[in-house]
Design a protein around this motif. Structure first.
Motif, PDB file in Angstrom:
ATOM      1  N   GLN A  87       0.844  -1.192   0.000  1.00 55.29           N
ATOM      2  CA  GLN A  87       0.000   0.000   0.000  1.00 55.29           C
ATOM      3  C   GLN A  87       0.878   1.240   0.000  1.00 55.29           C
ATOM      4  OE1 GLN A  87      -2.388   1.073   3.537  1.00 55.29           O
ATOM      5  NE2 GLN A  87      -4.165   1.251   2.193  1.00 55.29           N
ATOM      6  N   ASP A  88       0.436   2.278  -0.688  1.00 55.46           N
ATOM      7  CA  ASP A  88       1.102   3.579  -0.670  1.00 55.46           C
ATOM      8  C   ASP A  88       2.587   3.480  -1.016  1.00 55.46           C
ATOM      9  OD1 ASP A  88      -1.278   4.835   0.008  1.00 55.46           O
ATOM     10  OD2 ASP A  88      -0.900   4.698   2.153  1.00 55.46           O
ATOM     11  N   GLY A  89       2.914   2.722  -2.075  1.00 57.16           N
ATOM     12  CA  GLY A  89       4.278   2.660  -2.570  1.00 57.16           C
ATOM     13  C   GLY A  89       5.250   1.912  -1.697  1.00 57.16           C
ATOM     14  N   ALA A  90       4.748   0.943  -0.908  1.00 51.72           N
ATOM     15  CA  ALA A  90       5.653   0.198  -0.035  1.00 51.72           C
ATOM     16  C   ALA A  90       5.086  -1.181   0.253  1.00 51.72           C
ATOM     17  CB  ALA A  90       5.887   0.943   1.277  1.00 51.72           C
ATOM     18  N   LEU A  91       5.999  -2.117   0.531  1.00 48.65           N
ATOM     19  CA  LEU A  91       5.639  -3.405   1.096  1.00 48.65           C
ATOM     20  C   LEU A  91       5.671  -3.237   2.611  1.00 48.65           C
ATOM     21  CD1 LEU A  91       5.130  -6.493   0.854  1.00 48.65           C
ATOM     22  CD2 LEU A  91       7.614  -6.791   0.848  1.00 48.65           C
ATOM     23  N   ARG A  92       4.538  -3.471   3.273  1.00 51.17           N
ATOM     24  CA  ARG A  92       4.388  -3.173   4.681  1.00 51.17           C
ATOM     25  C   ARG A  92       4.131  -4.442   5.490  1.00 51.17           C
ATOM     26  NH1 ARG A  92       3.514   2.366   5.148  1.00 51.17           N
ATOM     27  NH2 ARG A  92       3.340   3.385   3.113  1.00 51.17           N
ATOM     28  N   ALA A  93       4.346  -4.364   6.789  1.00 45.55           N
ATOM     29  CA  ALA A  93       4.105  -5.506   7.662  1.00 45.55           C
ATOM     30  C   ALA A  93       3.530  -5.012   8.981  1.00 45.55           C
ATOM     31  CB  ALA A  93       5.394  -6.280   7.911  1.00 45.55           C
ATOM     32  N   ILE A  94       2.598  -5.801   9.536  1.00 53.24           N
ATOM     33  CA  ILE A  94       2.053  -5.564  10.877  1.00 53.24           C
ATOM     34  C   ILE A  94       2.276  -6.845  11.662  1.00 53.24           C
ATOM     35  CG2 ILE A  94      -0.016  -5.092  12.234  1.00 53.24           C
ATOM     36  CD1 ILE A  94      -1.074  -3.492   9.867  1.00 53.24           C
ATOM     37  N   ARG A 109       2.266  -3.873  15.548  1.00 45.48           N
ATOM     38  CA  ARG A 109       3.190  -2.787  15.199  1.00 45.48           C
ATOM     39  C   ARG A 109       3.437  -2.822  13.698  1.00 45.48           C
ATOM     40  NH1 ARG A 109       7.375  -4.696  19.757  1.00 45.48           N
ATOM     41  NH2 ARG A 109       7.200  -6.466  18.328  1.00 45.48           N
ATOM     42  N   GLU A 110       3.331  -1.650  13.057  1.00 41.39           N
ATOM     43  CA  GLU A 110       3.496  -1.566  11.607  1.00 41.39           C
ATOM     44  C   GLU A 110       4.908  -1.096  11.254  1.00 41.39           C
ATOM     45  OE1 GLU A 110       1.422   0.504   7.644  1.00 41.39           O
ATOM     46  OE2 GLU A 110       0.850   1.144   9.673  1.00 41.39           O
ATOM     47  N   ARG A 111       5.464  -1.620  10.158  1.00 43.21           N
ATOM     48  CA  ARG A 111       6.746  -1.155   9.638  1.00 43.21           C
ATOM     49  C   ARG A 111       6.769  -1.333   8.127  1.00 43.21           C
ATOM     50  NH1 ARG A 111      10.686  -5.737   9.455  1.00 43.21           N
ATOM     51  NH2 ARG A 111       9.528  -7.639  10.046  1.00 43.21           N
ATOM     52  N   VAL A 112       7.708  -0.636   7.492  1.00 48.22           N
ATOM     53  CA  VAL A 112       7.908  -0.727   6.041  1.00 48.22           C
ATOM     54  C   VAL A 112       9.044  -1.700   5.772  1.00 48.22           C
ATOM     55  CG1 VAL A 112       8.630   0.522   3.976  1.00 48.22           C
ATOM     56  CG2 VAL A 112       7.008   1.568   5.558  1.00 48.22           C
ATOM     57  N   LEU A 113       8.778  -2.706   4.946  1.00 46.20           N
ATOM     58  CA  LEU A 113       9.810  -3.678   4.588  1.00 46.20           C
ATOM     59  C   LEU A 113      10.668  -3.188   3.438  1.00 46.20           C
ATOM     60  CD1 LEU A 113       7.657  -6.936   4.801  1.00 46.20           C
ATOM     61  CD2 LEU A 113       9.297  -6.092   6.481  1.00 46.20           C
TER      62      LEU A 113
END
Length: 399
Positions: free
Chosen positions: A323-330, A335-339
């Motif tokens: 989403q929004d130009g990134a591969l993300r993880a929760i 806790r959310e972060r950008v991979l």
């Protein structure tokens, strides 16, 4: 580190893999053409096949003609026109089954089952013919076929709010097609087949007996959305639109067991824990949520309302999505972060596939991306990504 990017010869619709070691099978469309690619985990194209079908036919452009399924032996299957094709790891054609049907019928989504395959069928718009589900053996011989009467669809409003809602007058569907999201699920001794009225967005899902094809129950008319297998003979089905927002759990009799005021793509871990990406009311912000057995929810990070890709769950309980130009993880602690960042401005995100050694495959626009991450593999059980597993075969067989 930027992900490896591979340009594809069209819009990718389905990405599957026989195992975490690959290869990836990608079905692309370009105009009236469909192309099946086999790609290794280094991004090399191993082979490609041009598919014929009926490029001018009404059904050829439908999203449900673009499903790939992979058997446990590694054969990748698709329906081309009215022919079921299976290709082995070298790209050689191993299965060719012409599906017998009425002249105004066309096959929709299918699933591989123990004795062969299960297929949905629908007819040309305006005919108001019954929809159909059948099971066939490996040679294409029909084991059973169930016609489901197509009736006028109306809508009284969300549960408990009927008096405040202007109802839809029941009318016959002009085009009653397999649902866009999760149209065919097979679990234990039950099959859940979903259909949408294209003109109104109203939906129905039919619960069938797995062995006989008998109609067990019909879910209430709704603006149907995402579905998932919750356990043997048990399903989750989401509603969204027309003022309704929710997800319900149904048992093998079709009875509603519990309902949550959330809707979005669903993930069910091996322990039965349910997570949803993109939950929230239609006007408010999206939010990652855990859905509890008592109907309550635990809120996670707020998410933007922009388009996101199909999520996947790893063995440590971390959910990955684009989403929004990134591969993300929760992670499991919410806790959310950008991979990694995605070097592509288009937001047409597709399916995420978790592979060996933390490699993540996903599609954006006309590109396939391979990103190195610290994520674990998919769990062996549960509804842990789009279509349930790497092989995109939405089936939970009885032990």
């Amino acid at each position: 580190m930027d992900p490896l990017s591979l340009s594809l010869p069209g819009q990718p619709w389905s990405v599957v893999a026989p195992s975490a070691a690959g290869p990836l099978y990608v079905l692309c469309t370009y105009g009236n053409h469909r192309i099946l690619l086999a790609i290794d985990l280094a991004g090399n194209v191993l082979w490609r096949r041009e598919l014929e079908g009926d490029p001018k036919g009404h059904w050829y452009q439908k999203s449900y003609t673009k499903h790939l399924r992979v058997s446990e032996s590694g054969t990748v299957f698709l329906i081309d026109g009215d022919v079921l094709l299976g290709f082995d790891a070298s790209g050689e054609t191993q299965v060719v089954i012409r599906l017998e049907h009425d002249t105004d019928e066309a096959p929709g989504p299918f699933a591989l089952v123990r004795e062969g395959f299960c297929t949905t069928w629908t007819t040309l718009p305006g005919r108001h013919r019954d929809v159909r589900v059948d099971v066939r053996d490996g040679s294409g011989a029909c084991t059973w076929s169930t016609r489901i009467p197509t009736e006028p669809l109306g809508y009284r409003g969300p549960p408990g709010l009927e008096d405040d809602f202007a109802p839809f007058k029941p009318t016959m569907p002009h085009e009653f097609s397999p649902s866009y999201w999760d149209p065919l699920l097979v679990s234990g001794d039950r099959i859940l087949a979903g259909f949408d009225d294209v003109s109104t967005g109203l939906s129905l899902s039919y619960l069938l007996d797995r062995d006989s094809g008998g109609l067990v129950a019909t879910t209430p008319v709704s603006g149907g959305r995402h579905k998932a297998i919750a356990g043997p003979g048990e399903f989750l089905a989401g509603d969204r639109g027309f003022g309704l927002l929710g997800t319900a759990s149904y048992d093998a009799s079709g009875a509603e067991v519990v309902r949550w005021d959330s809707d979005g793509p669903l993930l069910v871990g091996p322990d039965g824990a349910i997570q949803s990406v993109g939950s929230g009311n239609p006007e408010g912000s999206r939010r990652f949520r855990k859905l509890n057995a008592d109907g309550s929810t635990d809120d996670g990070p707020a998410l933007s309302r922009s388009h996101f890709g199909s999520p996947a769950l790893d063995s440590a309980g971390t959910v990955a999505f684009t989403q929004d130009g990134a591969l993300r993880a929760i992670d499991a602690e919410l806790r959310e972060r950008v991979l990694c960042e995605i070097p592509d401005e288009r937001d047409l995100y597709g399916r995420i596939v978790l592979l060996e050694d933390g490699l993540v495959a996903f599609t954006v626009g006309h590109g396939l991306f391979l990103a190195e991450t610290d994520l674990g593999p998919l769990p062996a059980h549960g509804w842990v990504c789009g279509d349930g597993n790497l092989r995109a075969n939405p089936v939970l067989e009885n032990p």
